[in-house]
Design an enzyme around this catalytic site. Sequence first.
Site, mmCIF file in Angstrom:
data_model
loop_
_atom_site.group_PDB
_atom_site.id
_atom_site.type_symbol
_atom_site.label_atom_id
_atom_site.label_comp_id
_atom_site.label_asym_id
_atom_site.label_seq_id
_atom_site.Cartn_x
_atom_site.Cartn_y
_atom_site.Cartn_z
ATOM 1 C CE LYS A 46 -4.055 -0.362 2.089
ATOM 2 N NZ LYS A 46 -5.075 -0.459 3.126
ATOM 3 C CD GLU B 250 -14.224 11.157 9.399
ATOM 4 O OE1 GLU B 250 -13.332 11.842 9.927
ATOM 5 O OE2 GLU B 250 -15.173 11.661 8.768
ATOM 6 C CG LEU C 144 -15.235 9.181 6.107
ATOM 7 C CD1 LEU C 144 -15.507 8.033 5.162
ATOM 8 C CD2 LEU C 144 -13.811 9.638 5.965
ATOM 9 C CE LYS D 25 -18.606 5.877 12.969
ATOM 10 N NZ LYS D 25 -18.992 6.491 11.729
ATOM 11 C CG ASN E 73 -22.138 4.123 12.059
ATOM 12 O OD1 ASN E 73 -22.464 5.175 11.529
ATOM 13 N ND2 ASN E 73 -20.963 3.560 11.855
ATOM 14 C CB ALA F 135 -37.204 -0.536 0.372
ATOM 15 C CB CYS G 254 -19.291 1.665 9.028
ATOM 16 S SG CYS G 254 -17.712 2.421 8.697
ATOM 17 C CE LYS H 84 -15.607 -1.683 11.751
ATOM 18 N NZ LYS H 84 -15.718 -0.816 12.896
HETATM 19 P P1 NAD Z 1 -9.011 -0.095 6.535
HETATM 20 O O1 NAD Z 1 -8.951 -1.543 6.847
HETATM 21 O O2 NAD Z 1 -9.341 0.379 5.150
HETATM 22 O O3 NAD Z 1 -7.626 0.607 6.937
HETATM 23 C C1 NAD Z 1 -6.860 0.305 8.044
HETATM 24 C C2 NAD Z 1 -5.391 0.479 7.653
HETATM 25 O O4 NAD Z 1 -4.591 0.422 8.836
HETATM 26 C C3 NAD Z 1 -4.873 -0.614 6.709
HETATM 27 O O5 NAD Z 1 -4.304 0.002 5.575
HETATM 28 C C4 NAD Z 1 -3.812 -1.341 7.551
HETATM 29 O O6 NAD Z 1 -2.739 -1.822 6.763
HETATM 30 C C5 NAD Z 1 -3.377 -0.230 8.495
HETATM 31 N N1 NAD Z 1 -2.747 -0.647 9.759
HETATM 32 C C6 NAD Z 1 -3.154 -1.623 10.623
HETATM 33 N N2 NAD Z 1 -2.338 -1.650 11.698
HETATM 34 C C7 NAD Z 1 -1.418 -0.679 11.525
HETATM 35 C C8 NAD Z 1 -0.336 -0.195 12.315
HETATM 36 N N3 NAD Z 1 -0.051 -0.721 13.484
HETATM 37 N N4 NAD Z 1 0.399 0.809 11.851
HETATM 38 C C9 NAD Z 1 0.121 1.362 10.649
HETATM 39 N N5 NAD Z 1 -0.902 0.950 9.856
HETATM 40 C C10 NAD Z 1 -1.669 -0.040 10.293
HETATM 41 O O7 NAD Z 1 -10.071 0.510 7.566
HETATM 42 P P2 NAD Z 1 -11.015 1.805 7.377
HETATM 43 O O8 NAD Z 1 -12.198 1.467 6.548
HETATM 44 O O9 NAD Z 1 -10.157 2.964 7.009
HETATM 45 O O10 NAD Z 1 -11.518 1.979 8.873
HETATM 46 C C11 NAD Z 1 -10.660 2.379 9.916
HETATM 47 C C12 NAD Z 1 -11.493 2.667 11.152
HETATM 48 O O11 NAD Z 1 -12.368 3.771 10.889
HETATM 49 C C13 NAD Z 1 -12.391 1.512 11.570
HETATM 50 O O12 NAD Z 1 -12.500 1.511 12.957
HETATM 51 C C14 NAD Z 1 -13.740 1.883 10.948
HETATM 52 O O13 NAD Z 1 -14.815 1.324 11.661
HETATM 53 C C15 NAD Z 1 -13.724 3.392 11.099
HETATM 54 N N6 NAD Z 1 -14.550 4.099 10.121
HETATM 55 C C16 NAD Z 1 -14.587 3.693 8.825
HETATM 56 C C17 NAD Z 1 -15.346 4.405 7.887
HETATM 57 C C18 NAD Z 1 -15.418 3.959 6.457
HETATM 58 O O14 NAD Z 1 -16.316 4.438 5.759
HETATM 59 N N7 NAD Z 1 -14.552 3.111 5.951
HETATM 60 C C19 NAD Z 1 -16.075 5.536 8.302
HETATM 61 C C20 NAD Z 1 -15.997 5.940 9.627
HETATM 62 C C21 NAD Z 1 -15.228 5.207 10.534
#
Ligand code: NAD
Length: 450
Positions: free
Chosen positions: A35, A152, A154, A223, A227, A271, A279, A282
Amino acid sequence: MQISIIGCGYVGLVTGACLAEIGHQVIGADSDPAKVAALKAGKVPIYEPNLDPLVASNLRAGRLSFTGDVGEAIRAGDALFICVSTPPLPSGETDLSVLDRAARQIASEARTPKLVIDKSTVPVQTGQQLQRALSIYGRKSSVNFSVCSNPEFLREGTAVLDFLHPDRIVIGVENEKDERMLREIYQPILDRRFNCPVHAAGCPPEDPPPFLVSTINDAELIKHASNSFLALKISYANLLADVCDRLSANVEQVTRAMGLDPRIGPQFLRAGLGFGGSCLPKDIRGFIWLAERVGVDFSLLKEVERINKSCVPRLLEKARKALWVLKEKQIGILGLAYKANTDDIRYAPALDLIQILLTEEARVRAYDAKAMEKTRAIFPSVQYTQNPYQVADGADALFIATEWQEFRDLDWSRVRDSMARPLVLDGRNLLDPQQMKALGFEYLSMGRPD
Ligand code: NAD
């Protein structure tokens, strides 16, 4: 102030790119070397409107950089945004091991005081636990860590817009100094002091977003509660659709009128095949687990989950009634992403649909402009096509599983002529039933009279 992002997935990338765009110096760190290599080369590994140019321009401007050395980012940052994944365990409990690993790294690499901002969605009281963990893991270095929560909100598909034009910014802090630092980070958004990359002709006039300051516990709960409520609204609309199907009523008429009541609002009342994504599924499971742990019976949310899981089988039942036997029928799937304008297939209803069709030995073809590569890794036996017309070619039935605009705009006469049987099962109520019938389709959708 130097900002570091720990975890450059969906949330981390959008956060990093937007904070750089409003003028901050940002380093994004990720533990996935592939990545990081892609990001350094200017390739954004997810599809999200407006994100590619934002990352590219901020890389060029030197405000944004990426590293695979998480320690480097930790040492450099004054404020560390934790954006790692928090997936569910089989019990529904949130798996916090990734967050714990990040805490160990922060504690061992930090040399100067850090504001540790948790953006990952976590159960209430995680911030307290994180604060404790940082002081235990970092006890030898005696660096000062201050933890806060910044959930967050978004939406994938409009993530850049949502980050720069939020309907609220919520921070959970334990002291005024942390509140001041977070206010400073978000001040350009609060003051609308940035060149908006989404609105080229200027942003529409709007009030600054409310900046809500709460305790860490409350921010974490906000949060999960938000959700879960959104999921509840979707399941309510889907249950109504089931009632409408059985009574020949039209769910769209019902929800449209409901949504005009400002106490209800129109959003999340569509619907369809139900919610998916990283999100809602989970987060409600985590919330149910958490409530039960403290003795609260949240069976309301269990019903939300059950209704959501019943949507794909309900549409499949209509397909079975129409096709009699699914085995060896050629079935087309339009749309794989869990919703339009993203390539995210996590918990996408299309995956459940494909799984059942393959189990019943149907021959499945699929098309999605953005999400085919990710789906191919899960279902290699599906035939993926280069355009939506090839999915329809010779099909006994065509499912619509994602509400992409591209599918609304198809030449449906051409689709009809190429199908073996012009049967459309619209799992997103994307098309107009009357128009489809006038075109000669057998058209079945969710909660609208056939
Ligand atoms: P994701 O799985 O896309 O991204 C997580 C990233 O963290 C991965 O790229 C992984 O390689 C990296 N990572 C893991 N451990 C690491 C470490 N120790 N050091 C550095 N990098 C590390 O997850 P996401 O969808 O971005 O979601 C992240 C959080 O935000 C979750 O808790 C999710 O519930 C929350 N969230 C997500 C969204 C969404 O729309 N995707 C919206 C609001 C909140």
